[in-house]
Design a protein around this motif. Structure first.
Motif, PDB file in Angstrom:
ATOM      1  N   GLY A 128      46.830 -11.975 -10.747  1.00  0.00           N
ATOM      2  CA  GLY A 128      46.575 -12.728  -9.655  1.00  0.00           C
ATOM      3  C   GLY A 128      47.937 -13.012  -8.930  1.00  0.00           C
ATOM      4  O   GLY A 128      49.104 -12.774  -9.248  1.00  0.00           O
ATOM      5  N   ASN A 129      47.827 -13.404  -7.516  1.00  0.00           N
ATOM      6  CA  ASN A 129      48.869 -13.469  -6.528  1.00  0.00           C
ATOM      7  C   ASN A 129      49.758 -12.269  -6.519  1.00  0.00           C
ATOM      8  O   ASN A 129      50.949 -12.417  -6.467  1.00  0.00           O
ATOM      9  CB  ASN A 129      49.882 -14.904  -7.026  1.00  0.00           C
ATOM     10  CG  ASN A 129      50.667 -15.207  -5.824  1.00  0.00           C
ATOM     11  OD1 ASN A 129      50.370 -15.293  -4.742  1.00  0.00           O
ATOM     12  ND2 ASN A 129      51.789 -15.563  -6.257  1.00  0.00           N
ATOM     13  N   GLY A 130      48.994 -11.017  -6.836  1.00  0.00           N
ATOM     14  CA  GLY A 130      49.910  -9.845  -6.688  1.00  0.00           C
ATOM     15  C   GLY A 130      50.617  -9.587  -7.896  1.00  0.00           C
ATOM     16  O   GLY A 130      51.480  -8.724  -7.889  1.00  0.00           O
ATOM     17  N   SER A 155      48.891 -22.818 -18.748  1.00  0.00           N
ATOM     18  CA  SER A 155      50.230 -23.795 -18.730  1.00  0.00           C
ATOM     19  C   SER A 155      50.653 -23.674 -17.612  1.00  0.00           C
ATOM     20  O   SER A 155      50.558 -22.479 -16.747  1.00  0.00           O
ATOM     21  CB  SER A 155      51.212 -23.273 -20.068  1.00  0.00           C
ATOM     22  OG  SER A 155      51.511 -21.894 -19.820  1.00  0.00           O
ATOM     23  N   LYS A 156      51.869 -24.237 -17.177  1.00  0.00           N
ATOM     24  CA  LYS A 156      52.677 -24.240 -16.130  1.00  0.00           C
ATOM     25  C   LYS A 156      53.467 -22.865 -15.954  1.00  0.00           C
ATOM     26  O   LYS A 156      53.834 -22.226 -15.177  1.00  0.00           O
ATOM     27  CB  LYS A 156      53.668 -25.297 -16.198  1.00  0.00           C
ATOM     28  CG  LYS A 156      53.256 -26.693 -15.884  1.00  0.00           C
ATOM     29  CD  LYS A 156      54.357 -27.854 -15.840  1.00  0.00           C
ATOM     30  CE  LYS A 156      53.729 -29.152 -15.596  1.00  0.00           C
ATOM     31  NZ  LYS A 156      54.754 -30.276 -15.622  1.00  0.00           N
ATOM     32  N   GLY A 163      54.218 -16.209  -9.905  1.00  0.00           N
ATOM     33  CA  GLY A 163      54.994 -16.508  -8.807  1.00  0.00           C
ATOM     34  C   GLY A 163      54.173 -17.444  -7.735  1.00  0.00           C
ATOM     35  O   GLY A 163      54.236 -17.339  -6.554  1.00  0.00           O
ATOM     36  N   VAL A 164      53.248 -18.224  -8.278  1.00  0.00           N
ATOM     37  CA  VAL A 164      52.693 -19.294  -7.303  1.00  0.00           C
ATOM     38  C   VAL A 164      53.519 -20.593  -7.286  1.00  0.00           C
ATOM     39  O   VAL A 164      53.939 -21.021  -8.149  1.00  0.00           O
ATOM     40  CB  VAL A 164      51.325 -19.606  -8.057  1.00  0.00           C
ATOM     41  CG1 VAL A 164      50.633 -20.720  -7.085  1.00  0.00           C
ATOM     42  CG2 VAL A 164      50.260 -18.565  -8.424  1.00  0.00           C
ATOM     43  N   LYS A 167      53.791 -26.175  -5.370  1.00  0.00           N
ATOM     44  CA  LYS A 167      52.878 -26.881  -4.441  1.00  0.00           C
ATOM     45  C   LYS A 167      51.253 -26.403  -4.390  1.00  0.00           C
ATOM     46  O   LYS A 167      50.201 -27.104  -3.931  1.00  0.00           O
ATOM     47  CB  LYS A 167      53.279 -27.335  -3.076  1.00  0.00           C
ATOM     48  CG  LYS A 167      53.474 -25.768  -2.032  1.00  0.00           C
ATOM     49  CD  LYS A 167      53.985 -25.929  -0.748  1.00  0.00           C
ATOM     50  CE  LYS A 167      53.937 -24.544  -0.206  1.00  0.00           C
ATOM     51  NZ  LYS A 167      52.881 -23.934   0.021  1.00  0.00           N
ATOM     52  N   ASP A 168      51.147 -25.077  -4.713  1.00  0.00           N
ATOM     53  CA  ASP A 168      49.737 -24.493  -4.679  1.00  0.00           C
ATOM     54  C   ASP A 168      49.004 -24.341  -6.044  1.00  0.00           C
ATOM     55  O   ASP A 168      47.944 -24.007  -6.240  1.00  0.00           O
ATOM     56  CB  ASP A 168      49.848 -23.019  -4.052  1.00  0.00           C
ATOM     57  CG  ASP A 168      50.436 -23.234  -2.578  1.00  0.00           C
ATOM     58  OD1 ASP A 168      49.997 -24.046  -1.972  1.00  0.00           O
ATOM     59  OD2 ASP A 168      50.908 -22.296  -2.253  1.00  0.00           O
ATOM     60  N   TRP A 169      49.681 -24.955  -7.007  1.00  0.00           N
ATOM     61  CA  TRP A 169      49.249 -25.136  -8.248  1.00  0.00           C
ATOM     62  C   TRP A 169      47.787 -25.893  -8.410  1.00  0.00           C
ATOM     63  O   TRP A 169      47.772 -26.982  -7.884  1.00  0.00           O
ATOM     64  CB  TRP A 169      50.046 -25.489  -9.378  1.00  0.00           C
ATOM     65  CG  TRP A 169      51.384 -24.716  -9.746  1.00  0.00           C
ATOM     66  CD1 TRP A 169      51.694 -23.539  -9.138  1.00  0.00           C
ATOM     67  CD2 TRP A 169      52.430 -24.864 -10.827  1.00  0.00           C
ATOM     68  NE1 TRP A 169      52.722 -22.908  -9.563  1.00  0.00           N
ATOM     69  CE2 TRP A 169      53.114 -23.796 -10.623  1.00  0.00           C
ATOM     70  CE3 TRP A 169      52.644 -26.084 -11.512  1.00  0.00           C
ATOM     71  CZ2 TRP A 169      54.405 -23.700 -11.446  1.00  0.00           C
ATOM     72  CZ3 TRP A 169      53.713 -25.759 -12.288  1.00  0.00           C
ATOM     73  CH2 TRP A 169      54.556 -24.841 -12.074  1.00  0.00           C
TER      74      TRP A 169
END
Length: 179
Positions: A128-130, A155-156, A163-164, A167-169
Protein backbone atom coordinates in the motif's frame (compact mmCIF):
# COMPACT_ATOMS: atom_id res chain seq x y z
CA UNK A 1 -66.16 6.74 -18.07
CA UNK A 2 -63.81 5.62 -20.83
CA UNK A 3 -61.21 8.19 -19.70
CA UNK A 4 -61.24 6.78 -16.18
CA UNK A 5 -60.75 3.24 -17.52
CA UNK A 6 -57.77 4.32 -19.65
CA UNK A 7 -56.17 6.10 -16.68
CA UNK A 8 -56.82 3.08 -14.51
CA UNK A 9 -55.19 0.79 -17.08
CA UNK A 10 -52.20 3.15 -17.40
CA UNK A 11 -51.85 3.24 -13.62
CA UNK A 12 -51.95 -0.57 -13.48
CA UNK A 13 -49.33 -0.82 -16.25
CA UNK A 14 -46.98 1.58 -14.42
CA UNK A 15 -47.53 -0.28 -11.14
CA UNK A 16 -46.83 -3.63 -12.84
CA UNK A 17 -43.67 -2.20 -14.39
CA UNK A 18 -42.47 -0.96 -10.97
CA UNK A 19 -43.11 -4.39 -9.44
CA UNK A 20 -41.14 -6.09 -12.23
CA UNK A 21 -38.20 -3.66 -11.85
CA UNK A 22 -38.19 -4.06 -8.04
CA UNK A 23 -38.31 -7.85 -8.36
CA UNK A 24 -35.39 -7.84 -10.81
CA UNK A 25 -33.38 -5.54 -8.51
CA UNK A 26 -34.03 -7.74 -5.46
CA UNK A 27 -32.99 -10.88 -7.35
CA UNK A 28 -29.80 -9.17 -8.52
CA UNK A 29 -29.05 -7.98 -4.98
CA UNK A 30 -29.53 -11.49 -3.56
CA UNK A 31 -27.13 -12.98 -6.10
CA UNK A 32 -24.12 -10.89 -5.10
CA UNK A 33 -21.87 -10.43 -2.10
CA UNK A 34 -22.75 -6.91 -0.95
CA UNK A 35 -23.36 -5.35 2.42
CA UNK A 36 -22.71 -7.00 5.76
CA UNK A 37 -25.64 -8.56 7.59
CA UNK A 38 -27.95 -9.53 4.74
CA UNK A 39 -28.93 -13.00 3.67
CA UNK A 40 -27.33 -13.64 0.31
CA UNK A 41 -27.14 -16.51 -2.16
CA UNK A 42 -23.62 -17.94 -2.45
CA UNK A 43 -21.95 -18.08 -5.86
CA UNK A 44 -19.96 -21.00 -7.18
CA UNK A 45 -16.29 -20.57 -6.36
CA UNK A 46 -13.21 -22.16 -7.92
CA UNK A 47 -11.82 -25.16 -5.99
CA UNK A 48 -9.22 -22.99 -4.15
CA UNK A 49 -11.96 -21.13 -2.26
CA UNK A 50 -12.61 -22.47 1.24
CA UNK A 51 -16.25 -22.35 2.29
CA UNK A 52 -17.74 -22.11 5.73
CA UNK A 53 -20.77 -24.39 6.17
CA UNK A 54 -23.15 -21.54 5.34
CA UNK A 55 -21.36 -20.62 2.10
CA UNK A 56 -22.44 -23.51 -0.07
CA UNK A 57 -23.16 -22.37 -3.63
CA UNK A 58 -26.84 -21.66 -4.21
CA UNK A 59 -27.76 -21.61 -0.50
CA UNK A 60 -28.67 -18.60 1.62
CA UNK A 61 -26.13 -17.45 4.20
CA UNK A 62 -25.29 -14.43 6.29
CA UNK A 63 -22.93 -12.29 4.22
CA UNK A 64 -20.24 -12.13 6.95
CA UNK A 65 -19.68 -15.87 6.48
CA UNK A 66 -18.24 -15.48 2.97
CA UNK A 67 -15.54 -13.23 1.66
CA UNK A 68 -14.05 -12.67 -1.75
CA UNK A 69 -11.79 -15.44 -3.03
CA UNK A 70 -8.18 -15.14 -1.99
CA UNK A 71 -5.47 -14.95 -4.63
CA UNK A 72 -1.77 -14.16 -4.69
CA UNK A 73 -2.56 -10.52 -3.89
CA UNK A 74 -5.84 -9.91 -2.13
CA UNK A 75 -7.55 -6.52 -2.09
CA UNK A 76 -8.48 -5.30 1.39
CA UNK A 77 -9.12 -2.24 3.48
CA UNK A 78 -6.39 -1.37 5.97
CA UNK A 79 -7.79 0.00 9.23
CA UNK A 80 -6.13 1.27 12.39
CA UNK A 81 -6.19 -0.66 15.66
CA UNK A 82 -4.37 -0.52 18.97
CA UNK A 83 -3.37 -3.89 20.39
CA UNK A 84 -2.14 -2.40 23.69
CA UNK A 85 -3.77 -3.17 27.03
CA UNK A 86 -5.74 0.08 27.21
CA UNK A 87 -6.04 0.43 23.42
CA UNK A 88 -9.19 0.36 21.31
CA UNK A 89 -8.68 -3.28 20.28
CA UNK A 90 -10.46 -4.68 23.32
CA UNK A 91 -9.01 -7.76 24.99
CA UNK A 92 -5.79 -9.64 24.47
CA UNK A 93 -5.03 -10.96 20.99
CA UNK A 94 -6.71 -14.29 20.27
CA UNK A 95 -3.64 -15.99 18.78
CA UNK A 96 -1.38 -15.67 21.81
CA UNK A 97 -3.60 -14.17 24.56
CA UNK A 98 -1.19 -11.22 24.83
CA UNK A 99 -1.34 -7.49 24.36
CA UNK A 100 1.12 -5.96 21.88
CA UNK A 101 2.78 -2.56 21.60
CA UNK A 102 1.59 -0.23 18.86
CA UNK A 103 5.21 -0.08 17.70
CA UNK A 104 5.05 -3.76 16.65
CA UNK A 105 4.23 -4.77 13.05
CA UNK A 106 1.01 -6.72 13.75
CA UNK A 107 -2.51 -7.10 12.33
CA UNK A 108 -5.91 -8.63 12.92
CA UNK A 109 -7.70 -10.14 9.93
CA UNK A 110 -11.44 -10.33 9.30
CA UNK A 111 -13.00 -13.71 10.06
CA UNK A 112 -12.75 -15.34 6.63
CA UNK A 113 -9.19 -14.12 6.08
CA UNK A 114 -8.25 -15.29 9.60
CA UNK A 115 -9.31 -18.75 8.31
CA UNK A 116 -10.14 -20.52 11.57
CA UNK A 117 -6.85 -19.43 13.19
CA UNK A 118 -4.75 -20.90 10.34
CA UNK A 119 -2.95 -17.57 9.95
CA UNK A 120 -2.29 -17.13 13.67
CA UNK A 121 1.23 -15.84 14.31
CA UNK A 122 2.11 -16.08 10.60
CA UNK A 123 3.42 -13.20 8.51
CA UNK A 124 1.49 -11.48 5.74
CA UNK A 125 2.81 -8.90 3.29
CA UNK A 126 0.81 -5.70 2.91
CA UNK A 127 1.18 -3.60 -0.25
CA UNK A 128 0.00 0.00 0.00
CA UNK A 129 0.97 3.61 -0.55
CA UNK A 130 3.71 2.48 -2.96
CA UNK A 131 5.40 0.38 -0.25
CA UNK A 132 5.21 -3.06 1.30
CA UNK A 133 5.61 -4.36 4.82
CA UNK A 134 5.44 -7.73 6.56
CA UNK A 135 3.29 -7.99 9.68
CA UNK A 136 2.37 -10.80 12.06
CA UNK A 137 -1.27 -11.92 12.38
CA UNK A 138 -2.18 -11.89 16.07
CA UNK A 139 -5.95 -11.52 16.14
CA UNK A 140 -9.30 -11.81 14.39
CA UNK A 141 -11.54 -8.90 13.43
CA UNK A 142 -14.86 -10.70 14.00
CA UNK A 143 -17.09 -10.30 10.94
CA UNK A 144 -20.16 -11.50 12.83
CA UNK A 145 -19.76 -8.44 15.09
CA UNK A 146 -19.47 -5.76 12.45
CA UNK A 147 -16.00 -6.16 10.94
CA UNK A 148 -16.25 -6.09 7.14
CA UNK A 149 -15.14 -9.19 5.19
CA UNK A 150 -11.91 -7.80 3.78
CA UNK A 151 -10.28 -5.99 6.70
CA UNK A 152 -6.60 -5.91 7.64
CA UNK A 153 -6.74 -4.15 11.03
CA UNK A 154 -3.21 -2.84 11.59
CA UNK A 155 -1.07 -1.36 14.35
CA UNK A 156 0.39 2.14 14.12
CA UNK A 157 3.73 0.56 13.19
CA UNK A 158 2.25 -0.89 9.99
CA UNK A 159 0.84 2.50 8.97
CA UNK A 160 4.24 4.12 9.65
CA UNK A 161 6.10 1.44 7.68
CA UNK A 162 3.80 2.07 4.70
CA UNK A 163 4.72 5.75 4.92
CA UNK A 164 1.15 6.98 5.36
CA UNK A 165 1.06 10.43 7.01
CA UNK A 166 -0.53 10.18 10.47
CA UNK A 167 -3.27 12.64 9.51
CA UNK A 168 -4.43 10.11 6.84
CA UNK A 169 -4.57 7.07 9.12
CA UNK A 170 -7.94 5.34 9.32
CA UNK A 171 -8.73 3.51 6.09
CA UNK A 172 -6.58 2.72 3.07
CA UNK A 173 -7.18 0.38 0.14
CA UNK A 174 -4.31 -2.13 0.09
CA UNK A 175 -3.37 -5.55 -1.22
CA UNK A 176 -1.98 -8.34 0.95
CA UNK A 177 -0.66 -11.89 0.59
CA UNK A 178 0.76 -14.59 2.80
CA UNK A 179 4.47 -13.90 3.27
Amino acid sequence: MKTIKICSNSFQAVLLLLIIVASFWLNTEAATFRAYGRLLRAKKHPPRHHHHKGCEPGKLHASHECSPQESHRNKATLTLNSFEKDGDGGGASSCDEKFHKDSTLIVALSTKLFDHRKRCLKQITIFGNGRRVNAKVVDECDSSRGCANNIVDASKAVWKALGVPEKDWGQLEVFWSDA
